[in-house]
Design an enzyme around this catalytic site. Structure first.
Site, PDB file in Angstrom:
ATOM      1  N   HIS A  57      40.794  68.088 -24.204  1.00 46.09           N
ATOM      2  CA  HIS A  57      41.033  67.021 -25.176  1.00 46.09           C
ATOM      3  C   HIS A  57      41.056  67.585 -26.599  1.00 46.09           C
ATOM      4  CE1 HIS A  57      40.306  62.815 -26.754  1.00 46.09           C
ATOM      5  NE2 HIS A  57      39.869  63.548 -27.781  1.00 46.09           N
ATOM      6  N   TYR A  85      46.189  59.634 -37.890  1.00 47.61           N
ATOM      7  CA  TYR A  85      44.992  59.248 -37.147  1.00 47.61           C
ATOM      8  C   TYR A  85      44.504  57.857 -37.534  1.00 47.61           C
ATOM      9  CZ  TYR A  85      40.992  60.543 -34.220  1.00 47.61           C
ATOM     10  OH  TYR A  85      40.061  60.626 -33.219  1.00 47.61           O
ATOM     11  N   GLU A 117      44.924  59.996 -29.937  1.00 47.10           N
ATOM     12  CA  GLU A 117      43.800  60.095 -29.013  1.00 47.10           C
ATOM     13  C   GLU A 117      44.267  60.101 -27.557  1.00 47.10           C
ATOM     14  OE1 GLU A 117      40.397  60.417 -28.753  1.00 47.10           O
ATOM     15  OE2 GLU A 117      40.611  61.219 -30.774  1.00 47.10           O
ATOM     16  N   ASP A 129      39.748  50.630 -33.177  1.00 42.46           N
ATOM     17  CA  ASP A 129      39.418  52.048 -33.314  1.00 42.46           C
ATOM     18  C   ASP A 129      40.379  52.846 -32.445  1.00 42.46           C
ATOM     19  OD1 ASP A 129      37.851  54.484 -32.023  1.00 42.46           O
ATOM     20  OD2 ASP A 129      36.925  54.107 -33.974  1.00 42.46           O
ATOM     21  N   HIS A 172      40.063  55.272 -30.569  1.00 47.49           N
ATOM     22  CA  HIS A 172      39.600  55.615 -29.226  1.00 47.49           C
ATOM     23  C   HIS A 172      39.800  54.461 -28.247  1.00 47.49           C
ATOM     24  CE1 HIS A 172      37.395  58.451 -31.830  1.00 47.49           C
ATOM     25  NE2 HIS A 172      37.531  59.286 -30.811  1.00 47.49           N
TER      26      HIS A 172
END
Length: 545
Positions: A358, A373, A382, A445, A447
């Site tokens: 990752h 990002y 991500e 977010d 993620h």
């Protein structure tokens, strides 16, 4: 959240065509091949060396032995049946000869059976160099690169018989330190008449050792032999290495970080690293270095990418960052991965294989599409690391940590309350990630907004519904109730990597990702292919249509 990205600013293998000489039968000479048996190194036997010397004298013309040559015995190998193999190094006019070594083979009893050599005639027109030694030394220092500090070099005049017709050459070894203080060394072979480079190679020896990891069992590691010990540095993969951050942290203000945590290179006396437990600080280093190795190999062997930046240069790892630090991150400014030890309650050391894949994949993204990002592009950033990191784990085929569609399942502890950080088959299992696209997904977010692409990737590889992969049962419903047939992980990886490196840009949204992957599928398989249709169906199944 775990797995973040900080947006702060070969030896050359010389192939030598070996020449094998087999003796012609002489009266009273036996040429029976030695019977198979284990060979053992032996101290030079005076009888064997005398017999080999006599054989060389008798066959000098055929072996290219001349009065200008001298030779010394390097080794004698004894076969179980009494046969001997005497290895010599040769000089010409007092100069060492590269490629001048030869091996004389003796049958039991001392009869000459043949010889192997890389070169015959070693003569050169002159032993006086036209290029001075100082020029050769400067040339070798330049080969270390402009960032090398405290560099120095030594030059030796030799005869090069490895690269065609023998010629006078300088063999020069330069050594210094890179910008982190790690030793670097390079040998340059240059023509003593013209100054042209003949060959170069690493002057620090690389040897294969092994490490007892936390998560992946005992794994092979390429290390560097230096000063009677070994360094956890791999010249075969761009010089990538692992260092100890010594529980220190960087100084960060917002997204701007000043590196204060060191990367003290791990060393070991016997090239067997770690113990498989956290009691040994080298154990986490084993996992990090192994993860770097496997990720390097995945990108090179599957996608033809030579290193994270595609330039053959390795990144490096810092382990034991901070105290109880519950994160791991890629940092562009140092071109490095950093791993915390976890607090032992929520997370253990964050050095598992899928985490390494990752983090390094963030580096690939930063050198290609450079997905911003934040917003939907941040979710795609991500997801790219989750997708390619998962494919790294499957590529490794390590029985101690088999590939799966769970992210971070090795590092979570009971205090985290879930079996993994993220679930690609149905991202909402983590209670926060999105299974399906909606107009507000970019507000999540990164993620969690990544869930849309992770869900797409699982569907494209494995298809919808319930499926067992590697002993794990997955269930992946679609957002529109459709049925998706998967095309396999290899094709998923090919499509996503091409889309990332060829079509995505810094502001790519989910709609743009659909377009990019369809273009990639067209390039790879054709616009009317089953693969193209599967890509379209998988995006529609997560409401990107």
């Amino acid at each position: 959240m775990p797995f973040s990205i900080r947006t702060t600013a070969g030896a050359i293998a010389v192939a030598v065509a070996a020449v094998t000489f087999t003796a012609t039968a002489l009266p009273g000479t036996a040429f029976a091949a030695p019977e198979p048996g284990p060979a053992a190194s032996a101290a030079p036997s005076s009888a064997a060396v005398s017999a080999a010397d006599a054989a060389l004298a008798a066959n000098a013309a055929r072996l290219g032995i001349t009065p200008a040559q001298s030779r010394t015995v390097r080794d004698v190998v004894a076969d179980a049946d009494g046969g001997r193999h005497v290895r010599y190094d040769r000089t010409f006019a007092g100069l060492p000869v590269l490629g001048g070594d030869l091996v004389v083979h003796l049958a039991p009893g001392g009869a000459f059976t043949g010889a192997d050599r890389a070169a015959g005639d070693l003569a050169v027109p002159t032993t006086t160099p036209a290029v001075p030694a100082a020029t050769a030394r400067a040339q070798a220092v330049r080969a270390l690169g402009p960032a090398t500090r405290n560099a120095d070099a030594t030059a030796e005049l030799v005869v090069d018989a490895l690269h065609g017709t023998p010629r006078l050459a300088w063999q020069t070894t330069a050594a210094g330190q890179d910008y982190l203080g790690n030793p670097v060394a390079r040998t340059v072979l240059s023509d003593a008449a013209t100054g042209g480079t003949i060959a170069t190679w690493d002057a620090i020896e690389t040897v294969t050792g092994d490490g007892a990891s936390l998560y992946s069992g005992t794994v092979p590691l390429e290390a560097t032999a230096a000063g009677g010990s070994y360094q956890l540095k791999d010249p075969t993969r761009g010089g990538t290495y692992t260092g100890d951050a010594q529980n220190k942290t960087d100084l960060c203000i917002g997204s701007i970080c000043i590196s204060r945590a060191p990367a003290v290179l791990f060393t070991d006396a016997d090239n067997h690293w770690g113990t498989g437990t956290t009691a040994d600080r080298a154990t986490a280093a084993v996992d990090a270095q192994y993860g770097t190795d496997v990720t390097w190999d995945y990108y090179k062997n599957v996608h033809g990418r030579n290193g994270i930046a595609g330039d053959g240069k390795g990144a490096y790892n810092r382990v034991h960052y901070g105290s109880g630090y519950n994160n791991a991150f890629w940092q562009d400014s140092c071109f490095c991965m950093t791993y915390g030890d976890g607090d032992g309650t929520t997370f253990g050391p964050l050095v598992s294989l899928d985490v390494a894949g990752h983090e390094m994949s963030h580096g690939v993204t930063s050198r290609t599409a450079k997905l911003t990002y934040s917003g939907e592009s941040g979710g795609l950033n991500e997801a790219t690391s989750d997708i390619l990191g998962t494919l790294v784990e499957f590529y490794a085929a390590n029985p101690a940590d088999p590939g799966d569609y769970l992210i971070g399942e090795q590092i979570v502890q009971p205090g985290f309350g879930k079996a993994a950080l993220r679930f690609m088959d149905q991202p909402s299992k983590d209670t926060k990630s999105a299974d399906c696209w909606s107009s507000g997904v970019g507000n999540l977010d990164v993620h969690y907004s990544s869930g849309v692409a992770n869900h797409f990737a699982y569907l494209l590889a494995e298809g919808s519904g319930t499926k067992v992969v590697g002993g794990v049962t997955y269930s992946s419903p679609t957002c529109d109730g459709s049925t998706v047939t998967g095309i396999g992980r290899d094709k998923l990886g090919a499509v996503w990597y091409r889309a990332l490196t060829v079509y995505m840009t810094s502001g790519t949204t989910y709609a743009g990702a659909r377009t990019a992957t369809l273009k990639a599928a067209t390039d790879l398989y054709g616009a009317g292919s089953a693969e193209y249709a599967a890509v379209a169906a998988a995006w529609s199944a997560v409401a990107v249509g």
